[in-house]
Design a protein around this motif. Structure first.
Motif, PDB file in Angstrom:
ATOM      1  N   LEU A  82     -84.975 -51.752 -68.271  1.00 35.79           N
ATOM      2  CA  LEU A  82     -84.930 -51.690 -66.815  1.00 35.79           C
ATOM      3  C   LEU A  82     -83.491 -51.597 -66.318  1.00 35.79           C
ATOM      4  CD1 LEU A  82     -86.982 -51.720 -64.481  1.00 35.79           C
ATOM      5  CD2 LEU A  82     -86.367 -54.111 -64.129  1.00 35.79           C
ATOM      6  N   LEU A  83     -82.597 -52.368 -66.936  1.00 37.61           N
ATOM      7  CA  LEU A  83     -81.197 -52.305 -66.516  1.00 37.61           C
ATOM      8  C   LEU A  83     -80.612 -50.922 -66.780  1.00 37.61           C
ATOM      9  CD1 LEU A  83     -78.657 -53.642 -65.387  1.00 37.61           C
ATOM     10  CD2 LEU A  83     -78.080 -54.328 -67.725  1.00 37.61           C
ATOM     11  N   ASN A  84     -80.947 -50.339 -67.914  1.00 32.00           N
ATOM     12  CA  ASN A  84     -80.441 -49.006 -68.229  1.00 32.00           C
ATOM     13  C   ASN A  84     -80.857 -47.998 -67.165  1.00 32.00           C
ATOM     14  OD1 ASN A  84     -79.009 -47.290 -70.127  1.00 32.00           O
ATOM     15  ND2 ASN A  84     -80.998 -46.367 -70.575  1.00 32.00           N
ATOM     16  N   ARG A  85     -82.100 -48.109 -66.691  1.00 32.01           N
ATOM     17  CA  ARG A  85     -82.559 -47.221 -65.620  1.00 32.01           C
ATOM     18  C   ARG A  85     -81.854 -47.536 -64.306  1.00 32.01           C
ATOM     19  NH1 ARG A  85     -87.692 -48.026 -68.198  1.00 32.01           N
ATOM     20  NH2 ARG A  85     -88.341 -49.544 -66.627  1.00 32.01           N
ATOM     21  N   TYR A  86     -81.674 -48.815 -64.024  1.00 34.34           N
ATOM     22  CA  TYR A  86     -81.024 -49.223 -62.776  1.00 34.34           C
ATOM     23  C   TYR A  86     -79.588 -48.701 -62.700  1.00 34.34           C
ATOM     24  CZ  TYR A  86     -78.931 -52.221 -59.212  1.00 34.34           C
ATOM     25  OH  TYR A  86     -78.251 -52.668 -58.109  1.00 34.34           O
ATOM     26  N   LEU A  87     -78.882 -48.764 -63.801  1.00 34.94           N
ATOM     27  CA  LEU A  87     -77.476 -48.354 -63.804  1.00 34.94           C
ATOM     28  C   LEU A  87     -77.312 -46.854 -63.570  1.00 34.94           C
ATOM     29  CD1 LEU A  87     -76.042 -50.537 -66.728  1.00 34.94           C
ATOM     30  CD2 LEU A  87     -75.787 -50.898 -64.265  1.00 34.94           C
ATOM     31  N   HIS A  88     -78.361 -46.101 -63.765  1.00 36.46           N
ATOM     32  CA  HIS A  88     -78.291 -44.655 -63.532  1.00 36.46           C
ATOM     33  C   HIS A  88     -78.737 -44.278 -62.118  1.00 36.46           C
ATOM     34  CE1 HIS A  88     -78.068 -44.537 -67.980  1.00 36.46           C
ATOM     35  NE2 HIS A  88     -77.401 -43.425 -67.764  1.00 36.46           N
ATOM     36  N   ARG A  89     -79.095 -45.270 -61.324  1.00 33.87           N
ATOM     37  CA  ARG A  89     -79.478 -44.998 -59.939  1.00 33.87           C
ATOM     38  C   ARG A  89     -78.233 -44.774 -59.089  1.00 33.87           C
ATOM     39  NH1 ARG A  89     -84.195 -49.090 -57.975  1.00 33.87           N
ATOM     40  NH2 ARG A  89     -82.996 -48.796 -56.069  1.00 33.87           N
ATOM     41  N   GLU A  90     -78.294 -43.801 -58.204  1.00 38.46           N
ATOM     42  CA  GLU A  90     -77.155 -43.487 -57.344  1.00 38.46           C
ATOM     43  C   GLU A  90     -76.879 -44.598 -56.339  1.00 38.46           C
ATOM     44  OE1 GLU A  90     -77.541 -39.694 -55.503  1.00 38.46           O
ATOM     45  OE2 GLU A  90     -77.492 -38.570 -57.399  1.00 38.46           O
ATOM     46  N   ASP A  91     -77.887 -45.383 -56.006  1.00 32.18           N
ATOM     47  CA  ASP A  91     -77.706 -46.424 -55.000  1.00 32.18           C
ATOM     48  C   ASP A  91     -77.303 -47.776 -55.588  1.00 32.18           C
ATOM     49  OD1 ASP A  91     -80.121 -46.904 -56.236  1.00 32.18           O
ATOM     50  OD2 ASP A  91     -81.206 -47.403 -54.394  1.00 32.18           O
ATOM     51  N   SER A  92     -77.084 -47.847 -56.918  1.00 37.05           N
ATOM     52  CA  SER A  92     -76.613 -49.118 -57.491  1.00 37.05           C
ATOM     53  C   SER A  92     -75.194 -49.384 -57.013  1.00 37.05           C
ATOM     54  CB  SER A  92     -76.668 -49.085 -59.020  1.00 37.05           C
ATOM     55  OG  SER A  92     -75.747 -48.159 -59.548  1.00 37.05           O
ATOM     56  N   LEU A  93     -74.868 -50.656 -56.880  1.00 38.22           N
ATOM     57  CA  LEU A  93     -73.600 -51.041 -56.260  1.00 38.22           C
ATOM     58  C   LEU A  93     -72.392 -50.672 -57.107  1.00 38.22           C
ATOM     59  CD1 LEU A  93     -73.089 -52.384 -53.533  1.00 38.22           C
ATOM     60  CD2 LEU A  93     -72.830 -54.566 -54.717  1.00 38.22           C
ATOM     61  N   GLY A  94     -72.571 -50.623 -58.419  1.00 42.55           N
ATOM     62  CA  GLY A  94     -71.479 -50.190 -59.285  1.00 42.55           C
ATOM     63  C   GLY A  94     -70.684 -51.305 -59.932  1.00 42.55           C
TER      64      GLY A  94
END
Length: 388
Positions: A111-123
């Motif tokens: 799940l984290l791997n997918r989250y980190l590839h989201r454009e809206d993640s804070l970075g």
């Protein structure tokens, strides 16, 4: 080109405080410091009015905050934690797991791997710190005993196959079965291996260092202590110049005298402040879950029912405040255990950890009482209460 000019700031650089200084950001990178010779009408200008401008904090050990935990394993938890950490000046951190089944750890990793590839993640999430399950049950602390097990390279490979270089750090007990093989394997993969939740002897821990262990997780806590005839884990970590040490400077986990002693004994670049924060951070006192264990928060201190400390509710801006009050360090030096030192351990000091031209514009603005007023990640303002 996105451009921001921060003016009239007390800029904390690697070797001095630049009083009334200016800093320019272009496309997420620090491009000019102090003498700003060019900017156009599109540049956003922010007058910091003498506030401190520092490199963003880097937290290599945090389980959660604001009611959420890494092991909740959902996008909302990751986002809430990331936003909370940013509000306290943390621009980079490692989501830290707890001892759990392999299935649950893999679910978190996917799940984290997918989250980190989201454009809206804070970075600001750099990856994962795997704390457990390869630890010593005698020093389990607030880890769930039923899932503690021998070190297993096949299990580690499954996690690496999902996360790749996002698996940044692993805490294990060097003396347990399988550790002598897993440590050099992880080290060769570029993963920082840290000794923690360990009951090893001095000799066992030193052998772990020779295999590739390079840091110690929450020094003094969750490990065999120091004795003048049996130096144990603590003695090995203090004595060996290869080893960086995590400190939880919340005035509960470590006596102030111990903090001063460690700083006198270790090379300063090997000192790293961490929060080890759990889901109750930023929340009222009460009862909270920590990896299936009930944790009670009273006056901001987290404990299991048996009385053991169970993580912390510490924010890194106040860890910095505590460190300076305890040691008398100046800000230029005092901020390095939260910025440059962890960046060096993780091998990212070429882009993060200090205010230098060419580095990422990961920045925090705070006042003389260490209250965070603005946080910038990769040149993007993600938290701002300057005008409130």
């Amino acid at each position: 080109m996105d451009s921001i000019l921060l003016k009239n700031a007390n800029i904390i650089s690697e070797d001095q405080i630049i009083r009334g200084g200016n800093l320019k950001i272009e496309d997420g990178i620090i491009t000019q410091i102090d003498d700003i010779d060019n900017f156009d009408s599109s540049t956003q200008i922010i007058d910091l009015k003498g506030l401190y401008l520092a490199p963003g904090f880097i937290d290599i050990h945090t389980h959660g905050a604001a009611g959420k935990d890494t092991m909740d394993c959902d996008y909302n938890a990751f986002e809430v934690i990331a936003k909370y950490k940013a509000s306290k000046g943390t621009t980079s951190f490692l989501l830290t797991t707890l001892t759990a089944t392999q299935e649950r750890i893999l679910d978190v990793a996917k799940l984290l791997n997918r989250y980190l590839h989201r454009e809206d993640s804070l970075g600001n999430i750099l990856g994962i710190h795997l704390e457990g399950p390869y630890i010593n049950i005698d020093r389990k602390g607030a880890q769930n005993a039923k899932n503690i097990r021998a070190a297993n390279i096949d299990e580690l490979d499954e996690i690496i196959n999902i996360l790749g270089e996002k698996l940044k750090l692993i805490t294990l007990a060097p003396e347990i079965d399988g550790a002598s093989k897993l440590i050099p394997y992880a080290y060769k993969q570029g993963i920082v291996v840290s000794a923690g939740h360990s009951n090893g002897s001095y000799d066992e821990i030193k052998r772990g260092f020779d295999c590739g262990v390079r840091s110690a997780t929450h020094l003094f806590n969750g490990m065999r202590g120091l004795h003048h005839r049996k130096p144990g884990v603590v003695g090995a970590c203090l004595e060996d110049d290869r080893i960086a040490v995590e400190l939880i400077v919340d005035n509960h986990h470590l006596h102030p005298a111990i903090v001063k002693l460690v700083i006198k004994m270790k090379s300063f670049e090997k000192i790293i402040l961490v929060s080890d924060s759990m889901r109750a951070t930023g929340m009222p006192d009460g009862s909270y879950d920590l990896g299936g264990l009930e944790t009670v928060i009273e006056d901001g201190v987290a404990r299991l029912s048996a009385g053991n400390l169970a993580g912390s509710t510490l924010d890194l801006n106040y860890a910095l405040k505590n460190l300076i009050e305890i040691t008398g360090l100046n800000l230029v030096e005092g901020i390095k255990p939260l910025t440059l030192n962890p960046a060096k351990l993780l091998g990212i000091a070429d882009s993060k950890g200090s205010i230098s031209i060419g580095k990422d514009a990961d920045l925090v603005v705070f006042d003389q009482d260490f209250n965070v007023l603005m946080t910038i990640i990769a040149g993007r303002i993600v938290y701002n209460i300057l005008d409130k």
